[in-house]
Design an enzyme around this catalytic site. Sequence first.
Site, PDB file in Angstrom:
ATOM      1  CG  ASP A   1      -2.214  -9.936   1.484  1.00  0.00           C
ATOM      2  OD1 ASP A   1      -2.187  -9.890   0.242  1.00  0.00           O
ATOM      3  OD2 ASP A   1      -1.738  -9.055   2.217  1.00  0.00           O
TER       4      ASP A   1
ATOM      5  CG  HIS B   1       0.941  -4.834   3.275  1.00  0.00           C
ATOM      6  ND1 HIS B   1      -0.074  -3.942   3.020  1.00  0.00           N
ATOM      7  CD2 HIS B   1       2.014  -4.391   2.577  1.00  0.00           C
ATOM      8  CE1 HIS B   1       0.379  -3.001   2.195  1.00  0.00           C
ATOM      9  NE2 HIS B   1       1.639  -3.254   1.910  1.00  0.00           N
TER      10      HIS B   1
ATOM     11  CE  LYS C   1       2.032  -5.876  -4.121  1.00  0.00           C
ATOM     12  NZ  LYS C   1       2.959  -4.860  -3.645  1.00  0.00           N
TER      13      LYS C   1
ATOM     14  CB  CYS D   1       2.550  -0.940   4.137  1.00  0.00           C
ATOM     15  SG  CYS D   1       2.565   0.489   3.058  1.00  0.00           S
TER      16      CYS D   1
ATOM     17  CD  GLN E   1       4.989  -8.733  -2.036  1.00  0.00           C
ATOM     18  OE1 GLN E   1       5.795  -9.176  -2.846  1.00  0.00           O
ATOM     19  NE2 GLN E   1       4.641  -7.456  -2.000  1.00  0.00           N
TER      20      GLN E   1
END
Lengths: 145, 415
Positions: free
Chosen positions: B202, B125, B228, B368, B205
């Site tokens: 990261d 991303h 999220k 993105c 998600q």
Amino acid sequence: MALSEDLYKEVIIQHSQSPSHRGHLSHPSVVEEGLNRSCGDQVEVELFIEAGRIQEIRVNGRGCSISTASGSVMAEAVEGMELAQASKLIDQFKSMIVEGGAVEFPEELEDLEAFKGVQRYPVRVKCATLSWNALEQALQRAAGN
Amino acid sequence: MGSLLDYRAIREDFPILSTRMNGRPLVFLDSAASSQKPQRVIDAFNDYYRCRNANIHRGAYRLSYEATDLYETTRRRVAHLLNAPHPESCVFTRNATESINLVARSWGEANLEEGDEILVSELEHHSNLVPWFMVAQRCGARIRHIPLTADYQLDLSRLDEVINARTRIIAVQHMSNALGVIHDLKRIGARARSAGALFLIDGAQGASHLRVDVQDLDCDFYALSAHKMLGPTGVGVLYGKRELMEAMPPFLGGGDMILTVWKDGFKPAPLPNKFEAGTPNIAGVVAFAIALDYLEKVGLERIHQHEAALLSYAVEELSRVPGLTLYGTSDLSVRGGVVSFNVDGVHAHDVGTILDEEGIAIRAGHHCCEPLMRLLDIPGTARASFYMYNGPEDVDALVRALHKVRDIFRSAVKS
């Protein structure tokens, strides 16, 4: 009216599937790029200007049906136009799309009216105006040169 | 499809899911962008402002003590969720993006030198690319990429080609927001260790769908976003190993991040305050604890299994729609609840607009991940992403609407 009838008019689908005025000019007077940051749609407008007219125009790029069709219809409309006339048409088209302005186009430019429905879909306004903004910048740059 | 979750009962907790969109029941398939919030999280947010609002760490009065206590309770809840050994090394940021920027700026600028290498992947991303570009420009470091296999997975057999003695940090997503691939983080982490490089994950998600154990992963940093994970926007977390975080210089300066300030200098506060300058999003952090309670109550393993079942159903059903290209690995065992696709001859934004008319919210565009889209040579995809409140009827609605997309663009679609 359903969105599909309001937005995806036959003329838009047709122009998006076979856009006109693609390719490149051998000696463009000005080339201007437009980019829709939010979705990555991109367009490049090439103009050959002579004697105060857009003698030739090419529109290339990739994007959704609305932006592709809009570029195609725009190219058909402005090729051969005087610069001042083209600028006026840009204002009229953008007024129709952005503000919902009541604009009546002459019969030979009636394809432009197919984009009237875009005004009801704010997220798609940028798609419809992408090529027109690039053309506007190209004309401004040409006037400055 | 059989389900481990009573997603219909879960849906009742999310008021927005019973609203209508364009005259139809909302079918929300964009949780990878931001999840919906249960009523109790919304209530916690409101209750904070109504009954508990005061600044933290400052007031010599009960309301401020209580606000501080609630805020710090969330930190302990986050540490518990991540199995972080020291709550103070979980710092609150605005989002996962800011967490990664914090590492890039604070650790990166203090440690990277000309010729050093930063390893990312071809799936990243922008939030795990641009901060590294920025620090690389400043320090003269170089960005390298873990390539993809033809099946959209990270090609870890080629790790040795992209890791060398100059590799200082490996920064990789937990799960791809664009394609849903879940990466073999333990293998990447082990390689980072052997190369003497740091390892950042990261988890934007990841943490919302998968059980995260930062000690088991042996990562140096893990970044996540509350929004999220059923929580409010404007709250993120950076977990870091305590000794690393202690050695890093402050990221932002201001109130609350200092121990002492003199006329001509300052001494930073110990963790976690060192990285929490200024008044944070207190209400958001407080409400995030309620979101974490909800996540733990439902259970991340069960959430993942529910999404895996939905994914399998969606791939099967979407494969039957003529003229549809599906992106993402064919090995569904390493995929989260994300389906990325294109309808032949139709731009993803047109798909998104027509689906919207049917009340179906999906994401359309480059997600993105522009470098990935260039690699795939497509302008973008339409993406449906699932969460605990989605069921097979949402997939059915999606499939019905995609037939409508095909009808509208009939002449362009190759059957």
